[in-house]
Each structure stands twice: as C-alpha cells, then as structure tokens.
Design a protein around this motif. Structure first.
Motif, short mmCIF file in Angstrom:
data_model
loop_
_atom_site.label_atom_id
_atom_site.label_comp_id
_atom_site.label_asym_id
_atom_site.label_seq_id
_atom_site.Cartn_x
_atom_site.Cartn_y
_atom_site.Cartn_z
N LYS A 9 0.84 -1.21 0.00
CA LYS A 9 0.00 0.00 0.00
C LYS A 9 0.87 1.25 0.00
O LYS A 9 0.59 2.22 -0.72
CB LYS A 9 -0.92 0.00 1.22
N ARG A 10 1.90 1.25 0.84
CA ARG A 10 2.77 2.42 0.95
C ARG A 10 3.49 2.70 -0.37
O ARG A 10 3.55 3.85 -0.83
CB ARG A 10 3.80 2.21 2.06
N ALA A 11 4.00 1.66 -1.00
CA ALA A 11 4.72 1.82 -2.27
C ALA A 11 3.79 2.37 -3.36
O ALA A 11 4.15 3.27 -4.12
CB ALA A 11 5.33 0.49 -2.71
N ALA A 12 2.57 1.83 -3.41
CA ALA A 12 1.60 2.30 -4.42
C ALA A 12 1.23 3.75 -4.19
O ALA A 12 1.14 4.55 -5.13
CB ALA A 12 0.36 1.41 -4.38
N ALA A 13 1.01 4.11 -2.93
CA ALA A 13 0.64 5.48 -2.61
C ALA A 13 1.74 6.47 -2.97
O ALA A 13 1.48 7.53 -3.56
CB ALA A 13 0.32 5.59 -1.11
N GLN A 14 2.96 6.12 -2.65
CA GLN A 14 4.07 7.02 -2.95
C GLN A 14 4.24 7.24 -4.44
O GLN A 14 4.48 8.36 -4.89
CB GLN A 14 5.36 6.46 -2.33
N ASP A 19 3.44 10.69 -9.29
CA ASP A 19 3.02 10.83 -10.69
C ASP A 19 1.89 11.83 -10.89
O ASP A 19 1.76 12.40 -11.98
CB ASP A 19 2.59 9.47 -11.25
N HIS A 20 1.04 12.03 -9.88
CA HIS A 20 -0.20 12.79 -10.13
C HIS A 20 -0.44 13.98 -9.21
O HIS A 20 -1.40 14.73 -9.44
CB HIS A 20 -1.40 11.85 -10.04
N PHE A 21 0.38 14.17 -8.20
CA PHE A 21 0.18 15.31 -7.30
C PHE A 21 1.15 16.43 -7.64
O PHE A 21 2.36 16.24 -7.61
CB PHE A 21 0.37 14.90 -5.84
N LYS A 22 0.59 17.60 -7.96
CA LYS A 22 1.42 18.78 -8.19
C LYS A 22 1.67 19.47 -6.86
O LYS A 22 0.70 19.79 -6.14
CB LYS A 22 0.73 19.74 -9.16
N PRO A 23 2.93 19.72 -6.49
CA PRO A 23 3.22 20.33 -5.19
C PRO A 23 2.49 21.65 -4.94
O PRO A 23 2.24 22.01 -3.80
CB PRO A 23 4.74 20.53 -5.23
N SER A 24 2.11 22.34 -6.02
CA SER A 24 1.43 23.63 -5.87
C SER A 24 -0.09 23.50 -5.87
O SER A 24 -0.80 24.51 -5.85
CB SER A 24 1.84 24.56 -7.02
N ALA A 25 -0.61 22.28 -5.88
CA ALA A 25 -2.05 22.04 -5.97
C ALA A 25 -2.80 22.77 -4.85
O ALA A 25 -2.32 22.87 -3.72
CB ALA A 25 -2.35 20.56 -5.90
N VAL A 39 -1.16 7.81 1.27
CA VAL A 39 -1.31 8.88 0.29
C VAL A 39 -1.14 10.24 0.97
O VAL A 39 -0.39 11.11 0.49
CB VAL A 39 -2.68 8.81 -0.41
N VAL A 40 -1.81 10.43 2.08
CA VAL A 40 -1.73 11.70 2.81
C VAL A 40 -0.31 11.96 3.29
O VAL A 40 0.19 13.10 3.20
CB VAL A 40 -2.74 11.72 3.97
N ASP A 41 0.36 10.95 3.79
CA ASP A 41 1.75 11.11 4.22
C ASP A 41 2.63 11.58 3.06
O ASP A 41 3.48 12.47 3.23
CB ASP A 41 2.29 9.79 4.77
N ALA A 42 2.44 10.96 1.89
CA ALA A 42 3.27 11.31 0.72
C ALA A 42 2.95 12.73 0.25
O ALA A 42 3.86 13.48 -0.14
CB ALA A 42 3.03 10.31 -0.40
#
Length: 277
Positions: A9-14, A19-25, A39-42
C-alpha cells in the motif's frame, strides 16, 4: 502477510502521488480506507502550498487529514467554479477496464461525489484488488439505501438476480455519514462491454449475466437507492474533453472511473494500469 500488504500500500501510494500530485495544488480529494493514510503522508512531504485544501470523502478520511496537520474542507464549501485537481482513493476490486467496486468502508456516496468533482481520479490499492473482472474475489456490490426503503430495495435486487442481498451489520447495523444503510448485494462475476460484444452474455440480466455499466444503472434506478458502489463509465479526462467540445450537455462532471490504478505488489514493486484510449 500484514507487513507485506502494508508495504505494498505504501509503495503504491508514494508512486501515485509522485506521478499525479502537483506540489502547488490548491484543492485535492482524499478518499477513505487504509491505503489513503500513506497517500496523505506522501502528499504532506511533497506539497509546497501552505494553503492547499483537502476534501475528504467521509469522517474517517477527515481524521486522517487532520492528524497529518493538513486542512480539510467540506465538499459543499468548494467554490462553484473549482474542480479538484486530483482525487486519490482506494478500491475493493478493480477490473482490467479500470472499473471499480467501492464502498467496503461505507463511504461510497461521498466517494463518488468527490471523484466526479475531480479533474482526475487516481486509485491506489494493493495486489489483492487486481482482478480481470469485478466480483471475482470481492463478494458483493455495496449499495447505500434509505432505511425506510430497505425491504423494497432487497426485493428488487433479488429480482435482478442478486442471490442473497443483506443489510450490512458490524456490531449492529452499519450507517453511513448520510445516516443511510449499506446493502451488500452478491451477483455473478460482472461482464465488461467487450465480453458482451464477444457474445459471452447479454449483460442486461435477462440471461443471468450483467455488464458493469448496465448493472450500475439498474441498481441506481431503484427507488430508495442513494448510490451504488460501482465506479464505471468515463474518467475525468474524458469528461473534460466532452465538456470542451460541448458534445454532451448531460456531462458536467464524470470522473467515476480512475485514469490510473496503482497496485502495490508483494515484491515491493508497483504495477500501474492506465486508461485505455
């Protein structure tokens, strides 16, 4: 085994966040379940926007967001002209067309609200959820039902071919954040549209087979059903293309199906399935 699953789970979330979260979102949807903790941690590590806001799909995901020191907001407080830049969520089972069964955590209505408000929905899961067809390992379709309508809905579900639909009980009847009940309805393994085209069944229930989209529509049409835990149809990218072309006035949102699914594998790798053109 537990350690292997959690590592997957952790590897998939990271990888999904990378790949899909923009740091400026500015606005991000966060689903329910054990995988979204990673996911939230990452996201917390990657975000560079102190004003980023997170829309949870229920009370459980709100707690995860708050525990990470991030800021949740209610779905109905989103500005009218704002789309979530991405929504991350898990799934109970995913088929080869990226259709999903969700609702094992009893948050399916709010999960669908958030997914359909996102430019793209990204699913994060472990290897156990990866199946060629829905209802292969996962036993039933979760359905959110008004309490007063439960007997009538159960009767219709049986007429549609569900072998033994039941109201979910865990130390008492399970209630959703909307104060509705969850009915779990077993059906035979669901067909994809390509299965119907290949003559593997009619897919409309008349011969005992159901195609994913047709079953979803049939259940949603039952009076008393708020939402069904089948996430199928178009994804967010396809919905946006239709909106831009204005080819379909009925499409406003529609990211019910993910653009990508990240499966954490037993060996620590991550398998990615993306939407077919």
């Amino acid at each position: 085994m537990t350690d292997t699953i959690e590592s997957a789970k952790r590897a998939a979330a990271q990888q999904a966040v990378k790949d899909h979260f923009k740091p400026s979102a500015a606005y991000v949807g966060i689903g329910s379940g054990t995988t979204v903790v990673y996911v939230v941690d990452a996201i917390k590590e990657a975000s560079t926007n102190p004003d980023v806001r997170f829309v949870p799909t229920g009370s459980q995901s709100r707690q995860v967001i708050e525990k990470a020191g991030l800021t949740p907001i209610e779905f109905n407080s989103l500005p009218d002209d704002v789309m979530l830049e991405v929504a991350f969520d898990g799934a109970d089972e995913v088929d080869e067309d990226l259709n999903c069964i969700k609702g094992g955590g009893a948050c399916l209505f709010q999960e669908k609200l958030v997914a359909t408000r996102a430019k793209k929905f990204v699913c994060v899961a472990d290897y156990r959820k990866n199946q060629s067809r829905l209802l292969t390992n996962w036993p039933s379709i979760p359905i959110e039902v008004a309490p007063i309508a439960v007997p009538a809905v159960l009767r219709v579900l049986r007429s549609l071919g569900s072998s033994n639909p039941k109201v979910r009980e865990i130390s008492g009847l399970v209630k959703t954040d909307q104060d509705f009940y969850i009915v779990d309805a077993p059906f035979k393994t669901l067909l994809t549209p390509s299965d119907v085209s290949a003559g593997k069944g009619k897919g409309d229930g008349s011969d005992g087979t159901w195609e994913v989209n047709q079953l979803s529509k049939a259940i949603n049409n039952i009076t008393g059903v708020l939402e069904v835990g089948i996430f199928s149809g178009i994804n967010g990218v396809q919905a946006e293309a239709l909106r831009e072309k204005k080819e379909n006035n009925d499409v406003v949102y529609g990211a019910q199906k993910p653009v990508a699914v990240y499966f954490g594998m037993q060996d620590g790798s991550v398998k990615t399935q993306t939407a077919k053109e």
